[in-house]
Design an enzyme around this catalytic site. Structure first.
Site, PDB file in Angstrom:
ATOM      1  N   TYR A 167       0.822  -1.219   0.000  1.00 41.42           N
ATOM      2  CA  TYR A 167       0.000   0.000   0.000  1.00 41.42           C
ATOM      3  C   TYR A 167       0.858   1.272   0.000  1.00 41.42           C
ATOM      4  O   TYR A 167       0.327   2.377  -0.056  1.00 41.42           O
ATOM      5  CB  TYR A 167      -0.908   0.025   1.236  1.00 41.42           C
ATOM      6  N   LYS A 225      15.371  -5.025   5.403  1.00 41.39           N
ATOM      7  CA  LYS A 225      15.544  -3.958   6.390  1.00 41.39           C
ATOM      8  C   LYS A 225      16.936  -3.994   7.026  1.00 41.39           C
ATOM      9  O   LYS A 225      17.471  -2.978   7.429  1.00 41.39           O
ATOM     10  CB  LYS A 225      14.455  -4.037   7.467  1.00 41.39           C
ATOM     11  N   ASN A 261      13.898   1.155   7.695  1.00 39.46           N
ATOM     12  CA  ASN A 261      12.724   1.060   6.821  1.00 39.46           C
ATOM     13  C   ASN A 261      12.545   2.318   5.969  1.00 39.46           C
ATOM     14  O   ASN A 261      11.643   2.383   5.147  1.00 39.46           O
ATOM     15  CB  ASN A 261      11.440   0.753   7.616  1.00 39.46           C
ATOM     16  N   GLY A 317      11.360  -8.680  12.288  1.00 39.33           N
ATOM     17  CA  GLY A 317      11.728  -7.261  12.257  1.00 39.33           C
ATOM     18  C   GLY A 317      10.700  -6.374  12.938  1.00 39.33           C
ATOM     19  O   GLY A 317      11.063  -5.444  13.679  1.00 39.33           O
ATOM     20  N   ALA A 318       9.404  -6.656  12.717  1.00 38.77           N
ATOM     21  CA  ALA A 318       8.361  -5.803  13.286  1.00 38.77           C
ATOM     22  C   ALA A 318       8.346  -5.938  14.810  1.00 38.77           C
ATOM     23  O   ALA A 318       8.158  -4.949  15.532  1.00 38.77           O
ATOM     24  CB  ALA A 318       7.004  -6.182  12.701  1.00 38.77           C
ATOM     25  N   TYR A 339      -2.841  -5.686   8.860  1.00 35.95           N
ATOM     26  CA  TYR A 339      -3.850  -4.671   8.502  1.00 35.95           C
ATOM     27  C   TYR A 339      -4.718  -5.093   7.325  1.00 35.95           C
ATOM     28  O   TYR A 339      -5.568  -4.330   6.873  1.00 35.95           O
ATOM     29  CB  TYR A 339      -3.181  -3.323   8.203  1.00 35.95           C
TER      30      TYR A 339
END
Ligand code: NAP
Length: 283
Positions: free
Chosen positions: A19, A70, A91, A133-134, A227
């Site tokens: 997105y 990343k 990022n 990573g998140a 999401y």
């Protein structure tokens, strides 16, 4: 587009459905900025360095960086912000007069929707599912902004998570315990529960959620980084249990806002972006 158009791009692998182009092009358009955002899919990690050298030569103005690059981009950058250096993950890249500077806006983007609850999180136990990573960005955000008593990390491979955490240079600024996701009963007492796994994403194990629904209760804030769909199976279960919920779309917008400001020096027109994004996701 003219020769004066500034080019920004997403660097990743298999990112055709991201997105980010929609978000940033909607913002550029809303503000009438001579900028365009595109996508570069790089299938071979060995080529990431060449791509960044080429970007300098071509004057690409900035990048977003996503899975799986990343960390890969770090050695090819001229400077890192303090936050990016703290988890060795980037990022966002800004091309500042030929110097590539790496930032991590996932940390601030993750923290933003939790800030209204800060007082009730400080000194409490928080938990995360996943150690990619998140999750690392979330751990950093918790220790930087919320000073929790303890961070519980639920994973399917504790040894792998330990190695990933050591490699990220995690500074132990909050006590962190790595646990097997097989036994998360302790989670019932956590103030925040974060899903940092892809579980619940459209096409990823359908309605699976990372924990037993019976462990959800009204004292929790349940934050799903996923999401798509907006109303994930975990958020639906949390709403049913009376918990406070936060959708991954808030982090998506939060990290993009910070990247946009680093690139342009101005604020992103968030309402216009949110409207365009929700329209696209709902379709
Ligand atoms: P990643 O680096 O690939 O890490 C994924 C983590 O999830 C790993 O620890 C992995 O465990 C675990 N995992 C994968 N499948 C699982 C399953 N079926 N059951 C339990 N654990 C599982 O990915 P990431 O960059 O951290 O992203 C994680 C999720 O957050 C993705 O869905 C991504 O789209 C989302 N995300 C959202 C935002 C946002 O702005 N909202 C930002 C970043 C990421 P193993 O190591 O055992 O494979």
């Amino acid at each position: 587009m003219t020769t004066a158009t500034k080019i920004f791009a997403l660097l990743g692998r298999s990112v055709d459905y991201s997105y980010s182009p929609l978000i940033h092009n909607a913002a550029f358009q809303e503000l009438g900025l001579p900028c365009h955002y595109t996508v570069f899919n790089i299938s071979d990690p060995e080529l990431v360095g060449d791509a960044l050298r080429g970007a300098k030569a071509l004057g690409i103005a900035g990048f977003s960086v996503t899975i799986p690059y990343k960390k890969t981009v770090v050695p090819y950058l001229d400077e890192l912000s303090e936050e990016a250096a703290s988890i060795q993950a980037v990022n966002t890249i800004v091309n500042k007069r030929g110097k590539l500077i790496g930032y991590n806006t996932d940390i601030g983007g993750f923290a933003a929707p939790l800030l209204p609850y800060r007082e009730s999180i400080t000194g409490q136990t928080v938990s995360l599912f996943g150690a990619g990573g998140a999750a690392l960005a979330a751990i950093k955000a918790f220790s930087q902004f919320f000073s929790p008593k303890e961070i519980l990390l639920f994973v399917r491979d504790t040894e792998k998570a330990r190695i990933q955490l050591a490699e990220s240079g995690y500074d132990n600024s909050a006590p962190l315990t790595i646990l097997s996701q097989e036994s998360p009963e302790i989670i019932a007492g956590c103030r925040v529960i974060v899903n940092a796994t892809p579980l619940g994403t459209i096409g990823n194990k359908g309605s699976a959620i990372p924990l037993d629904r019976q462990l959800l209760n009204p004292g929790q804030i349940v934050y799903d980084m996923v999401y798509n769909p907006l109303d994930t199976p975990l958020l639906q279960a949390a709403q049913l249990a009376g918990a406070t919920t936060i959708s991954g779309i808030e982090m998506l917008i939060g990290q993009a806002e910070r990247a946009f400001t680093l690139w342009t020096g101005i604020s992103m027109p968030t309402s216009a972006v949110r409207k365009a994004l929700l329209q696209e996701i709902e379709q």
